[in-house]
Every structure is written in structure tokens, then in C-alpha cells.
Design a protein around this motif. Structure first.
Motif, PDB file in Angstrom:
ATOM      1  N   ASP A 220       0.804  -1.231   0.000  1.00  0.00           N
ATOM      2  CA  ASP A 220       0.000   0.000   0.000  1.00  0.00           C
ATOM      3  C   ASP A 220       0.834   1.278   0.000  1.00  0.00           C
ATOM      4  O   ASP A 220       0.745   2.107   0.907  1.00  0.00           O
ATOM      5  N   GLY A 221       1.641   1.469  -1.030  1.00  0.00           N
ATOM      6  CA  GLY A 221       2.396   2.702  -1.168  1.00  0.00           C
ATOM      7  C   GLY A 221       1.481   3.861  -1.524  1.00  0.00           C
ATOM      8  O   GLY A 221       0.606   3.734  -2.381  1.00  0.00           O
ATOM      9  N   SER A 222       1.657   5.005  -0.866  1.00  0.00           N
ATOM     10  CA  SER A 222       0.752   6.139  -1.064  1.00  0.00           C
ATOM     11  C   SER A 222       1.507   7.457  -1.179  1.00  0.00           C
ATOM     12  O   SER A 222       2.513   7.667  -0.496  1.00  0.00           O
ATOM     13  N   LEU A 223       1.000   8.340  -2.024  1.00  0.00           N
ATOM     14  CA  LEU A 223       1.400   9.740  -2.056  1.00  0.00           C
ATOM     15  C   LEU A 223       0.144  10.566  -1.840  1.00  0.00           C
ATOM     16  O   LEU A 223      -0.952  10.178  -2.281  1.00  0.00           O
TER      17      LEU A 223
ATOM     18  N   TRP B 144       0.461  -2.080  -5.861  1.00  0.00           N
ATOM     19  CA  TRP B 144       1.292  -2.672  -6.920  1.00  0.00           C
ATOM     20  C   TRP B 144       2.488  -3.421  -6.363  1.00  0.00           C
ATOM     21  O   TRP B 144       3.039  -4.287  -6.998  1.00  0.00           O
ATOM     22  N   PHE B 145       2.941  -3.088  -5.155  1.00  0.00           N
ATOM     23  CA  PHE B 145       4.013  -3.885  -4.570  1.00  0.00           C
ATOM     24  C   PHE B 145       3.515  -4.664  -3.367  1.00  0.00           C
ATOM     25  O   PHE B 145       4.079  -4.627  -2.294  1.00  0.00           O
ATOM     26  N   SER B 146       2.440  -5.417  -3.580  1.00  0.00           N
ATOM     27  CA  SER B 146       1.820  -6.159  -2.487  1.00  0.00           C
ATOM     28  C   SER B 146       2.706  -7.270  -1.944  1.00  0.00           C
ATOM     29  O   SER B 146       2.456  -7.801  -0.882  1.00  0.00           O
ATOM     30  N   ALA B 147       3.734  -7.615  -2.699  1.00  0.00           N
ATOM     31  CA  ALA B 147       4.668  -8.642  -2.221  1.00  0.00           C
ATOM     32  C   ALA B 147       6.097  -8.117  -2.317  1.00  0.00           C
ATOM     33  O   ALA B 147       7.012  -8.842  -2.685  1.00  0.00           O
ATOM     34  N   LEU B 148       6.264  -6.850  -1.974  1.00  0.00           N
ATOM     35  CA  LEU B 148       7.575  -6.216  -2.104  1.00  0.00           C
ATOM     36  C   LEU B 148       8.359  -6.376  -0.802  1.00  0.00           C
ATOM     37  O   LEU B 148       8.059  -5.746   0.207  1.00  0.00           O
ATOM     38  N   TYR B 149       9.356  -7.230  -0.829  1.00  0.00           N
ATOM     39  CA  TYR B 149      10.192  -7.458   0.349  1.00  0.00           C
ATOM     40  C   TYR B 149      11.379  -6.503   0.300  1.00  0.00           C
ATOM     41  O   TYR B 149      12.196  -6.550  -0.613  1.00  0.00           O
ATOM     42  N   MET B 150      11.459  -5.629   1.296  1.00  0.00           N
ATOM     43  CA  MET B 150      12.472  -4.587   1.319  1.00  0.00           C
ATOM     44  C   MET B 150      13.624  -4.994   2.243  1.00  0.00           C
ATOM     45  O   MET B 150      13.417  -5.324   3.408  1.00  0.00           O
ATOM     46  N   TYR B 151      14.833  -4.947   1.690  1.00  0.00           N
ATOM     47  CA  TYR B 151      16.029  -5.272   2.462  1.00  0.00           C
ATOM     48  C   TYR B 151      16.713  -3.972   2.903  1.00  0.00           C
ATOM     49  O   TYR B 151      16.559  -2.929   2.251  1.00  0.00           O
TER      50      TYR B 151
ATOM     51  N   GLY C  86      11.863  20.317  -2.668  1.00  0.00           N
ATOM     52  CA  GLY C  86      11.481  19.547  -1.492  1.00  0.00           C
ATOM     53  C   GLY C  86      11.461  18.076  -1.833  1.00  0.00           C
ATOM     54  O   GLY C  86      11.794  17.667  -2.946  1.00  0.00           O
ATOM     55  N   ALA C  87      11.047  17.239  -0.881  1.00  0.00           N
ATOM     56  CA  ALA C  87      11.006  15.801  -1.078  1.00  0.00           C
ATOM     57  C   ALA C  87       9.626  15.260  -0.714  1.00  0.00           C
ATOM     58  O   ALA C  87       9.244  15.309   0.458  1.00  0.00           O
ATOM     59  N   PRO C  88       8.883  14.752  -1.698  1.00  0.00           N
ATOM     60  CA  PRO C  88       7.586  14.132  -1.381  1.00  0.00           C
ATOM     61  C   PRO C  88       7.775  12.942  -0.445  1.00  0.00           C
ATOM     62  O   PRO C  88       8.794  12.233  -0.528  1.00  0.00           O
ATOM     63  N   THR C  89       6.821  12.710   0.420  1.00  0.00           N
ATOM     64  CA  THR C  89       6.902  11.601   1.369  1.00  0.00           C
ATOM     65  C   THR C  89       6.103  10.414   0.855  1.00  0.00           C
ATOM     66  O   THR C  89       4.937  10.527   0.513  1.00  0.00           O
ATOM     67  N   LEU C  90       6.774   9.267   0.807  1.00  0.00           N
ATOM     68  CA  LEU C  90       6.089   8.015   0.500  1.00  0.00           C
ATOM     69  C   LEU C  90       5.546   7.438   1.789  1.00  0.00           C
ATOM     70  O   LEU C  90       6.300   7.195   2.736  1.00  0.00           O
ATOM     71  N   PHE C  91       4.237   7.257   1.836  1.00  0.00           N
ATOM     72  CA  PHE C  91       3.598   6.597   2.965  1.00  0.00           C
ATOM     73  C   PHE C  91       3.388   5.133   2.590  1.00  0.00           C
ATOM     74  O   PHE C  91       3.011   4.839   1.446  1.00  0.00           O
ATOM     75  N   PHE C  92       3.639   4.224   3.506  1.00  0.00           N
ATOM     76  CA  PHE C  92       3.483   2.821   3.176  1.00  0.00           C
ATOM     77  C   PHE C  92       3.095   2.016   4.412  1.00  0.00           C
ATOM     78  O   PHE C  92       3.251   2.468   5.546  1.00  0.00           O
ATOM     79  N   LYS C  93       2.604   0.823   4.145  1.00  0.00           N
ATOM     80  CA  LYS C  93       2.156  -0.049   5.229  1.00  0.00           C
ATOM     81  C   LYS C  93       3.070  -1.256   5.315  1.00  0.00           C
ATOM     82  O   LYS C  93       3.520  -1.791   4.303  1.00  0.00           O
ATOM     83  N   ALA C  94       3.370  -1.681   6.536  1.00  0.00           N
ATOM     84  CA  ALA C  94       4.157  -2.884   6.748  1.00  0.00           C
ATOM     85  C   ALA C  94       3.218  -4.072   6.904  1.00  0.00           C
ATOM     86  O   ALA C  94       2.136  -3.954   7.469  1.00  0.00           O
ATOM     87  N   LEU C  95       3.653  -5.201   6.377  1.00  0.00           N
ATOM     88  CA  LEU C  95       2.814  -6.394   6.461  1.00  0.00           C
ATOM     89  C   LEU C  95       3.582  -7.534   7.121  1.00  0.00           C
ATOM     90  O   LEU C  95       4.783  -7.690   6.859  1.00  0.00           O
TER      91      LEU C  95
END
Length: 231
Positions: free
Chosen positions: A91-94, A145-152, A222-231
Motif C-alpha cells: 500500500d504505497g501512497s502519495l 502494486w508492490f503487495s509482495a515487495l520485500y524490502m532489504y 522539497g522531497a515528497p513523502t512516500l507513505f506505506f504499510k508494513a505487512l
């Protein structure tokens, strides 16, 4: 039969793991590499991402504000952010602050090149025009779109492309990202928040697998903020 041994208290800087296996090598005071690849370690500066909670792409803010023209037609704009611990992102959001009628935008995430320290390889991103997000009204635009995005753990780049000049919620007055990105001049007023590169908007197109960085200019608004949810 497996063999076990304890390296505690030794001064061995390099040894081979198994017959014909990779070399485990010390690099610096506490960084370990397997062959030429650095082992990723988690940072202690973040306690960890709790499932079903929302997070932001940066801790650096003194209060959110609108970042004017965060993206414009026929460009792609990159903003650095850091992930300190491994987790699954969804759930990436702008948050659109200035709506533009019939406007659309795409977001993606790129890795950071270990040599140039610039955007490198696409981790994931909106792939088709049917998945593009609308900038026609204000408010959060969320994509799974990144519902299975594993971030390292590591440094990444938020990439934004659009068919219009759209503004998003972000940071505009906190000290800029010069500490991370550097500056082209010795100055107390030079500001760096990201990079912008020409990139033709084509309906239904996809993000390039390799970041387009052939004509980068510094983005200083400036820098837009990406809001996201952890699963």
C-alpha cells in the motif's frame, strides 16, 4: 559429516566456507563480505516495522507541506530514502495537494548503485496505464502494486513520473538532503532533495528496468513523502 569451530577471539581475516565454497572476508572493523558481496546487516536506529502500521519514507520532517511540482510532464524525478530493517511493504501512497484535471502519475522504487550512488535497478513499479494513479483530486492515492515487495536494508530511490505538474505532501523546510546527496558548489544556500531527468511520458508505458539518469539535474524544491504499510 559437518564440522564446527569457533572463531571468537581469533584474528582470521578471511577463510573459505566449505570445500570449493565462497570466501568469508572481513572488510573494515565490522563489515563482512562473502566473496565481493557485502553481507547486509540491520541497523539499530529503527526498532522494526510492525505489521499493519503505516510508516513514512523519512524521519526528517518539521511538519508536512506541499512540494510544488513534485513531478512534471516528460520527466522522472528521484528522491532518496533509506530502509533500515527488512520487512514486507504494501500500500504505497502519495498525498496529492494540488489537483490537476485529468492528470495521472506513476510511482516506482529503484535500488542505489554501489559505485555511482545514483538510482540503478527497478525494484518494482506501476506497469500499465490502467494502474496509473489519478492526480485529478486531492488526497491520498494508494496502490497495492508492490503487495509482495520485500524490502532489504539499504538506500533506495522513490521515482515519480506523470503527465502534468502535480504537488504532493512532503518536506520543504527541514535541512535539505545535501548530507546524503552532496552539492555541486561550496555554498550555504545550495539545496538538494532529489534528481530530475528527462523521460517522455507515454500512456501505457512501463518504468525502465534500469533508471534513466543520462541528464540529471538537482531538484531543490522539497522531497515528497512516500507513505506505506508494513505487512
Amino acid at each position: 559429516m559437518a564440522s564446527y569451530f569457533d572463531l571468537k577471539g581469533t584474528t582470521i581475516d578471511s577463510f573459505k566456507i566449505g570445500k570449493g565454497g565462497p570466501n568469508l572476508t572481513r572488510s573494515g572493523s565490522n563489515i563482512i563480505k562473502v566473496n565481493s558481496n557485502q553481507i547486509i546487516t540491520e541497523e539499530v536506529e529503527h526498532p522494526g516495522y510492525i505489521s499493519n502500521k503505516y510508516y513514512t519514507s523519512t524521519p526528517l520532517t518539521d511538519g508536512f507541506a506541499a512540494v510544488s511540482a513534485s513531478t512534471t510532464l516528460n520527466t522522472i524525478t528521484y528522491f532518496p530514502f533509506r530502509i533500515p530493517r527488512y520487512f514486507r511493504m504494501v500500500d504505497g501512497s502519495l498525498n496529492v495537494t494540488t489537483a490537476v484535471t485529468s492528470s495521472l502519475f506513476r510511482i516506482g522504487i529503484y535500488t542505489t548503485n554501489s559505485t555511482s550512488f545514483l538510482p540503478d535497478t527497478l525494484v518494482d513499479g506501476i506497469a500499465t496505464s490502467s494502474s496509473d494513479l489519478s492526480g485529478g483530486t486531492t488526497g491520498f492515492r494508494t496502490t497495492a502494486w508492490f503487495s509482495a515487495l520485500y524490502m532489504y536494508p539499504g538506500w533506495y530511490w522513490l521515482a515519480i513520473a506523470s503527465n502534468a505538474s502535480i504537488s504532493f505532501t512532503g518536506e520543504t523546510s527541514y535541512p535539505a538532503y545535501n548530507y546524503f546527496m552532496g552539492s555541486d558548489t561550496l555554498s550555504t544556500t545550495a539545496i538538494s532533495y532529489g534528481y530530475r531527468n528527462p523521460s517522455t511520458w507515454v500512456a501505457g508505458s512501463t518504468f525502465n528496468t534500469t533508471a534513466v539518469i543520462d541528464s540529471l539535474t538537482t531538484f531543490a524544491t522539497g522531497a515528497p513523502t512516500l507513505f506505506f504499510k508494513a505487512l
